[in-house]
Scaffold this active site. Structure first.
Site, short mmCIF file in Angstrom:
data_model
loop_
_atom_site.label_atom_id
_atom_site.label_comp_id
_atom_site.label_asym_id
_atom_site.label_seq_id
_atom_site.Cartn_x
_atom_site.Cartn_y
_atom_site.Cartn_z
CB SER A 148 -7.98 3.46 2.77
OG SER A 148 -7.18 2.94 3.82
CB SER A 159 -8.54 0.58 5.69
OG SER A 159 -9.23 1.80 5.73
CE LYS A 177 -4.01 1.79 2.64
NZ LYS A 177 -4.87 1.52 3.82
#
Length: 607
Positions: free
Chosen positions: A282, A306, A210
């Site tokens: 996310s 997330s 990420k």
């Protein structure tokens, strides 16, 4: 007694009456009087003494500056960025870290803390020759092939890079592709393995991370155009551990803007199964890339959903670990007391494999602990205390029952009223104060007037005209990135200090209540999203796993909707297994039992 000198005169008189024994203390009476008066002035009368000192200085008294002398300027506060942690650290175990360590030592002994490398089963059977078949293999099967030298790290790396080139224009999950670096790392892994220098089961296995983790010399954008040129000169701890394990980094994968949702400055990241909807967030890039067979595994983060949400949306397996089990060092901070790092994979065993490398104490992250982790492929479900909620997915429960589970019915989980979100907005406001201050100057936003009047609508400054930047009309959304639809960076600035402390006190009451609720359970199964919010506060772990293949119910449409509901294709539908604190190994072992008996996790999107 109206002045500091009055207070000190009384203290001196009281000390003079004390029967001081110099032989017992080793301090003579004169020193005793002096030290005591200094302590009294500093600790009890500090604020008033400071005022007295100022008064003496203004009067030009002994020891002070002449009344006309210029006073030295105040020392500016040390500037803070996003990462510096506060002194207060959250600990999910109700009795504290010391009690936890003593309990585990007493029950399991010191040997339980020894890190055990994940033992990957040897490859057997025919090796796939189709690139797509290789790409969608679980990470632990790719590991077995690389170790047996049936495929090379460079071979599988090139397959993934080709798939990224083909699919990223549609899915939009890559922020920064590291093709040259990945090929070099893969070649190095192959050379080491050929020379007999095998680092372990992640050696040569390609992955993505990420884009809120630092990778030295590579942009770390946090999903924001304002940070697309931010290039750290160090590596996040998880990057270091994966590199030391020999894993090959393919790409920085999309994070929603400042770790919110599936939109970032490059657009929306999409679900490979249903590209007409985003991949949620996310950890939007990790979810999409893993489901699309473009990485062997990925690394995501969670504050309040997330990891869980994009894993469910994209139909993959994932682990949201117990709080404090994986270092966050080098990752963007949203909340020091809630942020977690976890693997997003195609199987539960993959999650166990990756987690076995990631977990453990890091001195750069004071929240971390080392706890036993023993993934068990042959776990007997009947040996566990498993709770089942009425909203638990029937297909998941029925299969686990057939495999030996003896479920125990559970009811509603504990709650504590008045927590007001547990302080996420306050922590986010502190973590991004440097950015808010910078943006406020750029757009002419007066932060001192931001909360002088009630706010309305979605704009953080609502219709408070005094706080509006020039050229912004009342009711307009905030021009500051990310805040116009989720104003946590600004709304957290309005909280009063004692309210923040009261929220955290109530949070510890919730932690204690959950400890009582879970005392007779190893894990439980409920509705997929039912406990994401509470467990953000308590720190409990969960595993996400697909349990059926069906048309998803993602919502949309309705009588008052502007557009009809989208049409979705069938995809894996996921459930969640929530564990007691530090039972990360148990929930993954249970998920593995389910996946051994089913094939939902092996299905692929048609791309």
């Amino acid at each position: 007694m109206n002045t500091p000198l009055d207070f000190l005169e009384q203290a001196e008189a009281e000390l003079a009456a004390v029967d001081h024994d110099a032989s017992a203390t080793g301090v003579d009476r004169r020193q005793f009087m002096f030290y005591s008066l200094v302590a009294a002035a500093a600790s009890t009368f500090g604020a008033q003494a400071a005022g007295a000192q100022g008064a003496v200085a203004r009067a030009g008294g002994a020891g002070g500056q002449p009344s006309g002398a210029a006073q030295p300027p105040p020392v500016p506060a040390v500037p803070l960025g996003n990462g510096e942690a506060p002194a207060l650290q959250f600990m999910p175990y109700p009795g504290g870290t010391g009690a936890l360590m003593e309990k585990v030592l007493r029950e399991k002994g010191a040997a339980a803390f020894a890190r055990t490398p994940h033992a990957v089963e040897k490859w057997s059977g025919v090796v796939p020759t189709n690139p797509d078949d290789l790409a969608f293999l679980p990470a632990h099967r790719i590991s077995a092939l690389i170790k047996a030298r049936k495929i090379t790290s460079r071979q599988i790396t090139d397959i993934y890079l080709a798939r990224i080139e083909q699919l990223n224009p549609t899915l939009n999950f890559v922020v920064t592709l590291l093709a040259s670096q990945a090929r070099a790392e893969a070649d190095a892994a192959d050379a080491e393995i050929a020379a007999g220098k095998y680092r372990g089961p992640l050696h040569g296995v390609p992955y993505g991370i990420k884009d809120l983790f630092a990778v030295k010399g590579v942009p770390s954008t946090w999903g924001s155009a304002d940070f697309k040129d931010q290039i750290p000169d160090y590596d996040a701890e998880v990057v270091v551990r994966l590199r030391d394990a020999g894993a090959v980094l393919l790409a920085k994968l999309a994070t929603g803007l400042f770790a919110q949702n599936d939109w970032w400055y490059g657009g929306r990241t999409n679900n490979p199964w249903n590209t007409n909807i985003g991949s949620s967030g996310s950890s939007t890039g990790p979810g999409s890339a893993t489901a699309a067979g473009c990485v062997a595994f990925s690394i995501g983060t969670e504050t309040q959903g997330s990891i869980v949400s994009p894993a469910i949306r994209n139909g993959i397996s994932a682990l949201r670990p117990t709080f404090g089990r994986v270092s966050r060092h080098g990752g963007m901070v949203l909340s020091w007391s809630m942020d977690r790092v976890g693997p997003m994979c195609r199987t539960a065993e993959d999650c166990a494999l990756v987690f076995s490398v990631l977990h453990g104490v890091d001195e750069k992250d004071a929240s971390t602990v080392t706890m036993p982790f023993q993934f068990d492929r042959k776990l007997e479900l009947a040996s566990l205390r498993i709770g089942v909620d009425a909203a638990a997915p029937k297909e998941l429960v029925d299969t686990l029952r057939e495999l030996g589970m003896n479920p125990k019915t559970i009811g509603a989980r504990p709650t504590v009223a008045g927590m007001q979100g547990g302080g996420l907005n306050v922590e986010s406001a502190a973590a991004f104060d440097f950015y808010v201050q910078r943006k406020a100057k750029e757009i002419g936003l007066d932060l001192t007037k931001l909360f002088d009047a009630p706010r309305t609508g979605n704009a953080p400054f609502g219709n408070n005209v005094a706080a509006l930047p020039k050229g912004v009309e009342p009711g307009a959304t905030n021009p500051m990135a990310a805040a116009d639809w989720n104003p946590r960076m600004l709304s957290g600035r309005a909280a009063r200090g004692f309210e923040v402390v009261q929220n955290q006190r109530r949070r510890m009451l919730l932690v204690a209540k959950w400890g009582e609720f879970m005392k007779d359970l190893d894990l439980f199964i409920a509705g997929p999203n039912a406990d994401v919010g509470p467990n953000a506060q308590t720190g409990h772990p969960c595993a996400v796993l697909p349990y059926k293949f069906d048309v998803p119910q993602f919502g949309g449409g309705g009588a008052n909707a502007a557009a009809p509901a989208p049409v979705y294709r069938a995809q894996p539908i996921c459930g969640v297994i929530t564990g007691n604190l530090y039972h990360d190994d148990l929930i993954l072992s249970v998920a593995h039992q389910f996946q051994k008996a089913t094939d939902i996790h092996t299905k692929r999107p048609a791309l």
